[in-house]
Design a protein around this motif. Sequence first.
Motif, PDB file in Angstrom:
ATOM      1  N   HIS A   4       7.436   6.882  -0.167  1.00 59.30           N
ATOM      2  CA  HIS A   4       7.541   7.985   0.790  1.00 59.30           C
ATOM      3  C   HIS A   4       8.923   7.950   1.439  1.00 59.30           C
ATOM      4  CE1 HIS A   4       6.406  10.782   4.019  1.00 59.30           C
ATOM      5  NE2 HIS A   4       7.056   9.963   4.822  1.00 59.30           N
TER       6      HIS A   4
ATOM      7  N   ILE B 199      -3.851   4.728   6.091  1.00 56.52           N
ATOM      8  CA  ILE B 199      -4.035   3.583   5.210  1.00 56.52           C
ATOM      9  C   ILE B 199      -4.957   2.550   5.859  1.00 56.52           C
ATOM     10  CG2 ILE B 199      -2.830   1.577   4.222  1.00 56.52           C
ATOM     11  CD1 ILE B 199      -0.462   3.501   3.736  1.00 56.52           C
TER      12      ILE B 199
ATOM     13  N   SER C 256       0.837  -1.203   0.000  1.00 50.17           N
ATOM     14  CA  SER C 256       0.000   0.000   0.000  1.00 50.17           C
ATOM     15  C   SER C 256       0.870   1.251   0.000  1.00 50.17           C
ATOM     16  CB  SER C 256      -0.906   0.006   1.237  1.00 50.17           C
ATOM     17  OG  SER C 256      -1.655  -1.181   1.327  1.00 50.17           O
ATOM     18  N   LEU C 257       2.037   1.159   0.653  1.00 49.47           N
ATOM     19  CA  LEU C 257       2.976   2.274   0.714  1.00 49.47           C
ATOM     20  C   LEU C 257       4.381   1.717   0.875  1.00 49.47           C
ATOM     21  CD1 LEU C 257       2.997   5.436   0.794  1.00 49.47           C
ATOM     22  CD2 LEU C 257       3.106   5.248   3.278  1.00 49.47           C
TER      23      LEU C 257
ATOM     24  N   ASP D 127       4.299   7.250  -6.903  1.00 47.55           N
ATOM     25  CA  ASP D 127       3.326   7.823  -5.968  1.00 47.55           C
ATOM     26  C   ASP D 127       3.160   6.988  -4.700  1.00 47.55           C
ATOM     27  OD1 ASP D 127       2.921   9.867  -7.750  1.00 47.55           O
ATOM     28  OD2 ASP D 127       1.111   8.995  -8.636  1.00 47.55           O
ATOM     29  N   GLN D 128       3.649   5.751  -4.730  1.00 47.45           N
ATOM     30  CA  GLN D 128       3.540   4.891  -3.557  1.00 47.45           C
ATOM     31  C   GLN D 128       4.758   5.008  -2.639  1.00 47.45           C
ATOM     32  OE1 GLN D 128       1.918   1.316  -6.127  1.00 47.45           O
ATOM     33  NE2 GLN D 128       2.089   0.692  -3.999  1.00 47.45           N
TER      34      GLN D 128
ATOM     35  N   LEU E  47       5.708   3.200  -9.700  1.00 46.46           N
ATOM     36  CA  LEU E  47       5.273   3.194  -8.305  1.00 46.46           C
ATOM     37  C   LEU E  47       5.657   4.475  -7.562  1.00 46.46           C
ATOM     38  CD1 LEU E  47       6.318  -0.480  -7.475  1.00 46.46           C
ATOM     39  CD2 LEU E  47       4.000   0.361  -7.836  1.00 46.46           C
TER      40      LEU E  47
END
Length: 384
Positions: free
Chosen positions: A179, A376, A148-149, A176-177, A174
């Motif tokens: 961080h 999330i 999910s992240l 945008d996934q 990916l």
Amino acid sequence: MGQTMRVVAIAKALQRRGHEIKFLAGDKLIPVIRRFGIDVIEIDDMPQHEYPLSDQLDDPRCRKELLAKMQQVMGRLREIETEAAVREKPDLLLCGTISGPQVGQELGIPSLLTFLQPHGTKTLALFTERLKDSKAKSELAGSLAAASLIILEGMPEISGGVTMASLGANAVELQDQIHFSGPLLTEYPDEMPSREVLREKHGAAADKPLVYVTIGGGSALIGEQFLQIVLEALKMLPQLTGIIATGIAISPEKIKSFNPPGNTKVRGFVPGTELIKASDVTIFHGGSSTLMNCIACGTPAVVIPSMGEQEDNGDVLAHNGAGIVLEKETLTASLLAEAIQKIVGDSRYRRQALRLKALGEKYGGAVAVAFLAEKIAAREAVRQ
């Protein structure tokens, strides 16, 4: 251990926010996790696998055997993770393994996957070498897509030229996934007592600069020869105080056989972040955990790497004016003493280290990741 501590840091941040945490672990990691006050689900038959070295991967037959073993281990680990997730029914999987997100996807549980940011082309080369096998590539791609992240410990400003495109088209998709978190620590330096209080706590002279040396446990450089070089260097610098932590590298009985100079203490284990914050200069081998601690503390360092990844990590500090890198092959006590004295005597190293500290703080660390994890989990709960 470095990968484990990234997960622990986020787990502790979530725990402080009132969430129940259970940590799946086996073997030597069980007491480490418990030391942080986290509930452990013990694995009696945790599969073991050592990551291959570069020279092993040069041999096609050896590479095939190692990758087959890796697939076997990953398969068993996936079974263990699935059994635990079905039994515990968690709201979120916080993953330090690449099998975790795929388990979460199969069971409809959101997941966070943690990695260390690559800090240069040597690390990237080692990483891609391990992925020559199509199955290994497919496993990683599936894991990245399932998460999910994706949490990268580090900051894009210290990438050493490694971009998402360097990691392949799948990584770009990916974007945008992903961080960046900055340093992921279980306890942040600003939450600790002042440098002066910490120096007093660890018996360092208040009127002398403090040099902290961590021998480490994952480098080919560790051992008695390096300890002897450090002791000789500190003997040349009587105006400084030295504290050396040998960790598991040298037995307590062997430590007693060394005769440190009067300005130096040799210990087994110490609270590393405290000593890094308290010190004027830290000496280490370029391990990622110590690098992140130096950045979080704003402490300059002398780095003596013995492998490509450590060289990249050392270059992060050197290229930012916050450290000096010395070569393992040519290391002498005189060269080490000279590098220590240079950092202690030039305030620009400390200023640049503090600049890196401020940069890392912008990304929020484990606290920011904990907020994202909550979002999330809440989003998935609403969806269900």
